[in-house]
Design an enzyme around this catalytic site. Structure first.
Site, PDB file in Angstrom:
ATOM      1  N   THR A 557      34.902  87.171  40.392  1.00 36.94           N
ATOM      2  CA  THR A 557      35.775  87.445  39.250  1.00 36.94           C
ATOM      3  C   THR A 557      36.761  86.287  39.111  1.00 36.94           C
ATOM      4  OG1 THR A 557      37.599  88.458  40.456  1.00 36.94           O
ATOM      5  CG2 THR A 557      35.739  89.884  39.941  1.00 36.94           C
ATOM      6  N   GLY A 666      30.914  74.257  23.118  1.00 37.03           N
ATOM      7  CA  GLY A 666      31.143  75.289  24.143  1.00 37.03           C
ATOM      8  C   GLY A 666      31.624  74.717  25.469  1.00 37.03           C
ATOM      9  N   LYS A 684      43.587  73.446  41.122  1.00 33.88           N
ATOM     10  CA  LYS A 684      42.663  72.840  42.087  1.00 33.88           C
ATOM     11  C   LYS A 684      43.382  71.810  42.954  1.00 33.88           C
ATOM     12  CE  LYS A 684      38.883  73.643  38.923  1.00 33.88           C
ATOM     13  NZ  LYS A 684      38.019  73.049  37.897  1.00 33.88           N
TER      14      LYS A 684
END
Ligand code: ADP
Ligand code: ASP
Ligand code: MG
Length: 819
Positions: A557, A666, A684
């Site tokens: 998730t 996209g 990150k």
């Protein structure tokens, strides 16, 4: 002559009794047979319940008696008809009437002595033996009913009576010196010297069979039950348990003493003394060879494994006698054991460390309070003078025994045992191993019993090991992951002896659970609406309840709530693999809790895909660190979208055009501002910074957003894209001016000297970052060893397949640690 003993499991219904008769008929073709029967399935339990209820004044005892009446009369009604049915019914009713009177007496007196309880329990065998014998007669087998009170003599310890072997042998030989037909003997019951009924303890019919076999010099004793033989562990608890075709008397004794219910612990001894083989056979599957128990294993059978089997007793308590006054004082142990023996308290397990400061015993929970009381009386003066501490009782424990003749002189068995328990987070409370090295017994928390049995069994018996996977999320990454596991599972089984079993999947609405593994070809149909156990906490609870060994939770998730439960999972010794950054890039307290939990737990936590998806970035960084290299800086591009935009800019396009194209293809989030803000990229770098040991928060990563201030809020995506052309000139100028110095621009991150920043940076045209194309990610490690030419990791840094591949690799890393 053989003894055939049929347990309650083989006598559960009229159909089962018929089957038993057929087995006896087949057996009679080869030899004479003496039959021993237990009570009908569940009857002894029901008798026990009726008596204890009556004693505590609960009128519910009557309905249990009714149930017993009904059960026996129903079976009789199905087995017999006509005159014989009448005869059998009269006999059964008369026994049941006696039973009713006795239990009613218990109710009136509110008193249930061991003697009365034994009398009540003994009705089960008396009823079943009558029925079986009558049925054999009905089917042309001469047969007679024989009450074991005529045969077996015991002391007056009514519930768990001690057999007088010599007196019993004489009686048995007298009664059965010569006989025609099939004697059907009541198992379990016996008589004290004055003729009062006693019992041999629960499961005691096996013992009856063995006593008869030994006294009569039977050729073999066959114990008919509901499983194919003696297994390496209880097949009802350990799915992969294996049948043991041969075991020694000594092994059978150790295993049954430690809880293998298939054979009563005392049943081995008489057979062993008389040298009579005992066979365990399945009345539900007569074709199965079963298990042969003898003094040694046939020489042609080569046993390669050190361990033969394991068993467990699921309810024990530990008594701990300790105190500094015990050291070097002879006689304490002797007093302890004599005192318990005098009160007939059976000791299941003993352990004493060489410091002599404490002795630990495991006993049956029903005797715990009594044991504490009598021992505190015995050691009163030592307790008063503080030489011995008050006795401590520890409850809710289980004892597990690992048994094998071959364990003796075989180093490494205990190491393997404790390693597998440790990796599964099972705490060992006490240990004992005898010098015969045939048995290692350990006491653990009872809620871990099944898990311990399964992981120990897997470790010693199976070449193929299992890991149990529970996935959170059913989106793109989860779908790809399931596809990959499904495609590769057989190869892993074949080549790596590893079985990756997906036991759970859940999203916020649906859930699928199956301890044996969800069918991965059709996992969507396994998902059912979540009616209870909502939220991630609910899922976690279900996973914990299952308590399977080698469990790995996989977070696919992007939910902060899921990341919140990582510490809980780790502390429950469940390993975690996550593609979700919100744990390692979460706020400092969460991050710290995860790290702390990781330190405390034996479970593993891997998150390689948090940075650069499937690219080996975190592993590379850790390998460098752990091998002693010093990291000077980390630079990199860790956003596919921003990489694409700047790679295109360098070719000469307009910033706003490129953003629009990226959105249409996209490559961006639905709102490109989510990428242009740099937030995900910054997370990150936060993770990389923390990995280097810097104490960073999200806010410490200097992050330059590419979304102009005035376009940040209250503006539709389309408007934003329309207006973005206002910044095109700035980018064109920046590239041009950089070019004059042999440089270009990129949106990149850098960590150096404890500081992390991301934003538009000038980089030399010769830099690997300037050479990126498409939406590639890249990390450049400059280290002491890689100073002149930095170490570069480059490739696609997003996408379901590569991310799932990274997650899968993390799963396999944990699997190889666990198994
Ligand atoms: P019966 O009524 O035939 O005496 P029990 O219930 O007393 O049957 O014993 C048979 C049961 O023992 C099996 O159903 C099985 O669950 C259990 N069991 C425990 N350990 C073992 C083992 N190592 N091998 C086979 N069965 C075992
Ligand atoms: N019927 C008794 C019991 O249930 C004895 C036996 O089954 O062996 O314990
Ligand atoms: Mg039994």
């Amino acid at each position: 002559m053989k003894i055939y003993k049929f347990g309650g499991t083989s006598l559960g219904s009229a159909g089962r009794v018929k089957k038993v008769a057929a087995i006896i008929a087949a057996g009679l073709e080869k030899s004479k047979i003496v039959v021993v029967v237990s009570a009908i399935h569940r009857v002894t339990d029901l008798l026990h319940e009726s008596a204890t209820k009556a004693c505590s004044g609960e009128s519910g005892y009557r309905s249990i008696l009714d149930e017993l009446d009904h059960l026996h009369l129903l079976i009789a009604g199905e087995l017999f008809s006509g005159e014989i049915l009448e005869k059998v019914t009269v006999a059964i009713r008369s026994e049941l009437a006696d039973l009713n009177d006795i239990v009613h007496g218990v109710f009136l007196l509110r008193e249930l002595s061991e003697k009365s309880l034994a009398l009540v329990l003994g009705f089960g065998e008396r009823l079943s033996a009558r029925m079986v014998s009558s049925y054999l007669q009905e089917h042309s087998m001469a047969s007679f009913y024989l009450d074991a009170r005529e045969l077996i003599v015991t002391d007056t310890n009514y519930g768990d009576a001690l057999v007088d072997t010599h007196a019993s042998e004489l009686k048995i030989r007298k009664h059965l010196a010569l006989f025609d037909g099939v004697p059907v003997v009541t198992g379990f019951i016996a008589a004290a010297p004055d003729g009062t009924l006693t019992t041999l303890g629960r499961g005691g019919s096996d013992y009856t069979a063995s006593i008869l076999g030994a006294a009569l010099g039977a050729a073999e004793i066959w114990i008919w039950t509901d499983v194919d033989g003696f297994f390496s562990a209880d097949p009802k608890r350990v799915r992969d348990a294996r049948i043991l075709p041969f075991i020694t008397y000594a092994e059978a004794m150790e295993l049954s003493h430690a809880g293998a219910r298939v054979l009563h612990p005392l049943a081995v001894q008489p057979a062993m003394k008389a040298g009579i083989p005992v066979l365990i056979k399945n009345s539900f599957n007569t074709a199965a060879e079963g298990t042969r128990i003898e003094s040694s294993i046939p020489s042609e059978i080569s046993r390669t494994l050190p361990v033969t089997g394991l068993s467990s007793i699921n309810k024990v308590v530990l008594l701990n006698l300790s105190g500094s006054g015990m050291v070097g004082v002879p006689g304490i142990a002797s007093r302890l054991f004599s005192c318990l023996a005098q009160h007939r308290i059976n000791i299941i397990f003993i352990s004493q460390a060489s410091s002599e400061q404490s002795i630990t015993l495991a006993i049956n929970p029903t005797q715990a309070v009594k044991a504490k009381k009598i021992l505190e009386e015995e050691f009163t003066s030592e307790i008063v003078f503080r030489q011995i501490d008050p006795l401590v009782i520890r409850r809710n424990l289980a004892m597990i025994a690992v048994v094998g003749n071959n364990m003796s002189g075989h180093p490494g068995v205990s190491a393997q045992l404790f390693e597998t328990l440790g990796k599964n987070g099972i705490n060992v409370i006490a240990v004992a191993q005898g010098a015969n090295e045939m048995n290692i017994s350990l006491v653990i928390d009872s809620h871990n019993e099944d898990k311990a049995l399964n992981c120990i069994h897997q470790s010693f018996f199976l070449s193929q090991r299992k890991v149990h996977i529970f996935i959170a999320g059913t989106g793109t990454i989860a779908k790809s992951l399931i596809g990959q596991i499904s495609a590769h599972r057989l190869n892993l089984q074949k080549d790596n002896d590893l079985d990756v079993v997906v036991c759970g999947m859940a999203n916020t609405r649906n859930i699928a659970l199956d301890d044996n593994g969800i069918n991965l070809q059709d996992w969507q149909s396994a998902l059912l609406p979540r009616t209870e156990h909502h939220d991630i906490e609910g899922y976690l609870q279900l996973i914990k309840e299952r308590n399977l060994h080698n469990t790995i939770f996989v977070d696919c998730t992007a939910s902060a709530k899921v990341a919140e439960v990582y510490p809980d999972l780790l502390l429950a010794n469940i390993s975690v693999v996550t593609a979700n950054k919100l744990g390692m890039a979460g706020c400092r307290p969460l991050y710290q809790r995860i790290r702390d939990a990781q330190r405390k737990s034996n479970a593993r936590f891997l998150y390689e895909t948090n940075v650069g998806a499937g690219l080996p970035i975190i592993n590379t960084l850790n390998d460098l660190k752990n091998s002693g290299d010093k990291i000077i800086s980390i630079e990199g591009v860790l956003s596919g979208t921003l990489s694409f935009i700047f790679n295109e800019l360098r070719k000469g396009g307009l910033f706003s055009d490129i953003v629009r194209r990226a959105q249409q293809a996209g490559y961006t989030e639905p709102d490109p501002r989510d990428d242009l803000s740099g937030a995900d990229f910054a997370r990150k770098f936060l993770i990389l910074g923390r990995e280097l040991g810097y104490n960073l928060e999200y806010g410490d990563v200097v992050c330059e957003t590419l979304v102009p201030q005035e376009y940040r809020e209250n503006m539709a995506v389309a408007d934003f894209l329309d207006r973005l052309s206002s910044v095109d000139g700035w980018y064109a100028d920046a590239i041009e001016s950089a070019a004059k110095d042999g440089m270009t621009i990129a949106y990149a991150g850098e960590i150096r000297d404890g500081k992390a920043s991301i934003g538009v940076k000038r980089v030399p045209l010769s830099s690997p970052i300037a050479g990126l194309s498409g939406s590639e990610n890249m990390v450049v490690f400059t280290t002491e060893r890689y100073r002149a030419t930095p170490l570069v990791v480059r490739g696609p840094g997003a996408g379901g397949e590569v991310t799932a591949g990274g997650v899968f690799a993390d799963i396999l890393r944990i699997a190889s640690y666990l198994v």
